[in-house]
Write a protein that holds these residues in place. Sequence first.
Motif, mmCIF file in Angstrom:
data_model
loop_
_atom_site.group_PDB
_atom_site.id
_atom_site.type_symbol
_atom_site.label_atom_id
_atom_site.label_comp_id
_atom_site.label_asym_id
_atom_site.label_seq_id
_atom_site.Cartn_x
_atom_site.Cartn_y
_atom_site.Cartn_z
ATOM 1 N N GLN A 37 29.317 27.040 40.339
ATOM 2 C CA GLN A 37 28.789 28.395 40.213
ATOM 3 C C GLN A 37 29.883 29.446 40.009
ATOM 4 O OE1 GLN A 37 25.303 29.809 42.768
ATOM 5 N NE2 GLN A 37 27.092 30.304 43.984
ATOM 6 N N ALA A 38 30.959 29.326 40.767
ATOM 7 C CA ALA A 38 32.001 30.359 40.721
ATOM 8 C C ALA A 38 32.855 30.206 39.461
ATOM 9 C CB ALA A 38 32.874 30.265 41.963
ATOM 10 N N MET A 86 46.256 27.564 64.501
ATOM 11 C CA MET A 86 45.996 26.126 64.664
ATOM 12 C C MET A 86 47.285 25.310 64.631
ATOM 13 S SD MET A 86 42.698 25.234 62.429
ATOM 14 C CE MET A 86 43.272 23.585 62.257
ATOM 15 N N MET A 130 42.848 25.022 52.246
ATOM 16 C CA MET A 130 41.708 24.729 51.354
ATOM 17 C C MET A 130 42.060 24.892 49.877
ATOM 18 S SD MET A 130 38.437 23.997 51.774
ATOM 19 C CE MET A 130 36.987 24.803 51.209
ATOM 20 N N GLN A 313 35.613 20.345 61.683
ATOM 21 C CA GLN A 313 35.210 19.000 61.289
ATOM 22 C C GLN A 313 34.480 18.938 59.953
ATOM 23 O OE1 GLN A 313 35.589 16.251 63.334
ATOM 24 N NE2 GLN A 313 35.965 17.059 65.359
HETATM 25 C C1 LIG Z 1 36.517 29.726 58.914
HETATM 26 C C2 LIG Z 1 36.304 28.246 58.609
HETATM 27 C C3 LIG Z 1 37.190 27.305 59.114
HETATM 28 C C4 LIG Z 1 36.999 25.940 58.878
HETATM 29 N N1 LIG Z 1 37.879 25.027 59.377
HETATM 30 C C5 LIG Z 1 37.696 23.717 59.118
HETATM 31 C C6 LIG Z 1 38.634 22.734 59.582
HETATM 32 O O1 LIG Z 1 39.636 23.051 60.211
HETATM 33 N N2 LIG Z 1 38.390 21.411 59.295
HETATM 34 C C7 LIG Z 1 37.290 21.031 58.600
HETATM 35 O O2 LIG Z 1 37.112 19.817 58.398
HETATM 36 N N3 LIG Z 1 36.397 21.932 58.140
HETATM 37 C C8 LIG Z 1 36.562 23.253 58.374
HETATM 38 N N4 LIG Z 1 35.672 24.159 57.878
HETATM 39 C C9 LIG Z 1 34.506 23.688 57.119
HETATM 40 C C10 LIG Z 1 34.850 23.371 55.661
HETATM 41 O O3 LIG Z 1 35.472 24.460 55.028
HETATM 42 C C11 LIG Z 1 33.578 22.999 54.913
HETATM 43 O O4 LIG Z 1 32.874 22.038 55.645
HETATM 44 C C12 LIG Z 1 33.920 22.464 53.520
HETATM 45 O O5 LIG Z 1 34.457 23.489 52.724
HETATM 46 C C13 LIG Z 1 32.691 21.868 52.855
HETATM 47 O O6 LIG Z 1 33.021 21.459 51.550
HETATM 48 P P1 LIG Z 1 31.877 21.338 50.454
HETATM 49 O O7 LIG Z 1 32.562 20.935 49.201
HETATM 50 O O8 LIG Z 1 30.768 20.514 50.985
HETATM 51 O O9 LIG Z 1 31.273 22.803 50.346
HETATM 52 P P2 LIG Z 1 31.980 24.145 49.850
HETATM 53 O O10 LIG Z 1 33.418 24.172 50.216
HETATM 54 O O11 LIG Z 1 31.114 25.249 50.344
HETATM 55 O O12 LIG Z 1 31.891 24.055 48.275
HETATM 56 C C14 LIG Z 1 30.640 24.170 47.629
HETATM 57 C C15 LIG Z 1 30.881 24.597 46.206
HETATM 58 O O13 LIG Z 1 29.625 24.660 45.538
HETATM 59 C C16 LIG Z 1 29.565 25.857 44.782
HETATM 60 N N5 LIG Z 1 28.143 26.205 44.618
HETATM 61 C C17 LIG Z 1 27.329 26.843 45.485
HETATM 62 N N6 LIG Z 1 26.093 26.932 44.972
HETATM 63 C C18 LIG Z 1 26.134 26.333 43.771
HETATM 64 C C19 LIG Z 1 25.152 26.100 42.756
HETATM 65 N N7 LIG Z 1 23.884 26.506 42.896
HETATM 66 N N8 LIG Z 1 25.532 25.433 41.642
HETATM 67 C C20 LIG Z 1 26.820 25.012 41.476
HETATM 68 N N9 LIG Z 1 27.782 25.232 42.394
HETATM 69 C C21 LIG Z 1 27.431 25.873 43.528
HETATM 70 C C22 LIG Z 1 30.365 26.857 45.579
HETATM 71 O O14 LIG Z 1 30.828 27.915 44.761
HETATM 72 C C23 LIG Z 1 31.503 25.987 46.093
HETATM 73 O O15 LIG Z 1 32.579 25.934 45.198
HETATM 74 C C24 LIG Z 1 35.866 25.527 58.117
HETATM 75 C C25 LIG Z 1 34.979 26.482 57.593
HETATM 76 C C26 LIG Z 1 35.189 27.825 57.834
HETATM 77 C C27 LIG Z 1 34.214 28.837 57.279
#
Ligand SMILES: Cc1cc2nc3c(=O)[nH]c(=O)nc-3n(C[C@H](O)[C@H](O)[C@H](O)COP(=O)(O)OP(=O)(O)OC[C@H]3O[C@@H](n4cnc5c(N)ncnc54)[C@H](O)[C@@H]3O)c2cc1C
Length: 510
Positions: A37-38, A86, A130, A313
Amino acid sequence: MHDLPIYDVVIAGAGPVGLFLACELRLAHLSVLVLEQAEDPHAPLKQLPFGMRGLSSPTLDAFHRRGLLDDVAAPQRAAVPPTHWMQQPLRAGGAGGHFAGIQFFHDRIDASTWLYRLPSPAGTHMASNMAHIESVLAARANVLGAEIRRGIGVDDVEQSDAGVSVRARDQTFRGRWLVGCDGGRSTVRKAGGFEFVGTEPEFTGYSVEVELAQPHAVVPGRQYTPTGMFTYQPPGTIAMVDFDGGAFHRTQPITLEHVQRVLRHVSGTAVTVTALKQATTWTDRAFQATTYRNGRVLLAGDAAHIHSPLGGQGLNLGLGDAMNLGWKLAATLRGDAPDGLLDSYGAERHPVGAQILDWSRAQVALMRPSHSTRALAAIIRDLIETRDGATYFAERVWGLSLRYEMGGSGCEHPLVGRSAPDFVLADGTRLGERLRNGKGLLLDFDARAPLQALAGRWHGRFAYVASDAHNKLGLAAVLVRPDGIVAWAGVDTADQAALKQAALQWFGAA
Ligand SMILES: Cc1cc2nc3c(=O)[nH]c(=O)nc-3n(C[C@H](O)[C@H](O)[C@H](O)COP(=O)(O)OP(=O)(O)OC[C@H]3O[C@@H](n4cnc5c(N)ncnc54)[C@H](O)[C@@H]3O)c2cc1C
């Protein structure tokens, strides 16, 4: 519409989970389209200090097994000065991690209880940023030939017995399978008809970068107060939790005045915020999809489960999903998957997700601003200081306790279902390096002809490696799945019935 190319797999979301899954599927030579999306992958909140993520052992093992570890770890190894709370060791012996902010320390941990864990470059835990992780994964996905299209968000999904149609920004894309890796507010999850159940939030969490008129008015480190919790790393990085039932999160803009009000409230000080540089909010909402597969649509990462980031996590959980799903989906598409292989993805990963959600809920329970909670926290603090306590928390936080229930082969060895030890082979290579092609492996320490013959019947699906090893942990041979999980381990290879059964269970008919 019928002239459109049909991809083997369309992935929604180029976050870390979508990108890592794309790499896994490309290793199996599938055609992969990632829709993101982004427009811009470099969101400010993925950069330091907010972008710092704790990586646990299964994640580091996975990166090691795919040759990504050196790239992911490069900034740490270049000894970047700690910029985030951390990373700060708070006591001699070094903090290994925390539970609701209560730290356990390396010098308390009894690693001798981890009988089947060998030293490995992967280690047990590490912090990384990240933005950096995503750029490493995006670069690898590109090199492997995944098609990544940014600025095209998925709007709707329709599936039939033959495949999936994905509507995204006025275009239609077709795939045999669709995997929603589109984060916590997943469109794929909603459009795909998945049920998402869990518990509503108790607080709004804030990660802010500020300038303070009186930086010394706030106590550094993590503090529990009668009104909440905050962690302050001078001069201006603050994480804080306000038990407002999650009311503020995403309902209003985050202004300087609001941040000051919350900081004063949770810190019990009259501190003045003079500048708000960056801010984001989050909650402890903990929800999970009841199933990770609906027909030809699957979920992985935050799309499948959300919880408070306090336990650090979520990313690890999501990357574990991708590592588990990739080879199973590939075998399903190739047509050599044994019955039920794809459904073992949900069967294995859903309980792991449920456990992490409960782990994060238990931490929320220990953070509530009440006398009884502080009394309970004092008891946990005592327990975590003990050898057994520190070892237990290290196992959970570092992901060392991960074990899949893998009944079926009849092999009772305690290694079955666990991450394979990183054996050092006679030529100096490690088991992890032998898994880089994304295939399974039968490692035969005694070079026995019957085992080689057996492996030959699954040629192309798992490799056969005959080699002595520096420390065989009392084993004669071990069968490892493509995700590095032990499918069978034998101290004696005379009886091959269980090995054959494990090969059938995970690699299909010979
Ligand atoms: C403050 C904070 C601290 C954290 N610390 C940790 C840590 O220390 N250790 C850890 O394991 N986890 C941590 N996390 C959690 C971790 O960041 C997330 O669990 C992880 O980013 C999930 O990855 P993902 O790819 O599933 O989702 P995301 O990182 O959310 O990526 C999803 C992607 O999908 C895209 N998207 C959204 N909607 C659509 C659509 N309709 N069509 C196409 N693309 C779309 C978004 O733009 C994004 O790029 C933390 C989170 C936060 C907020």
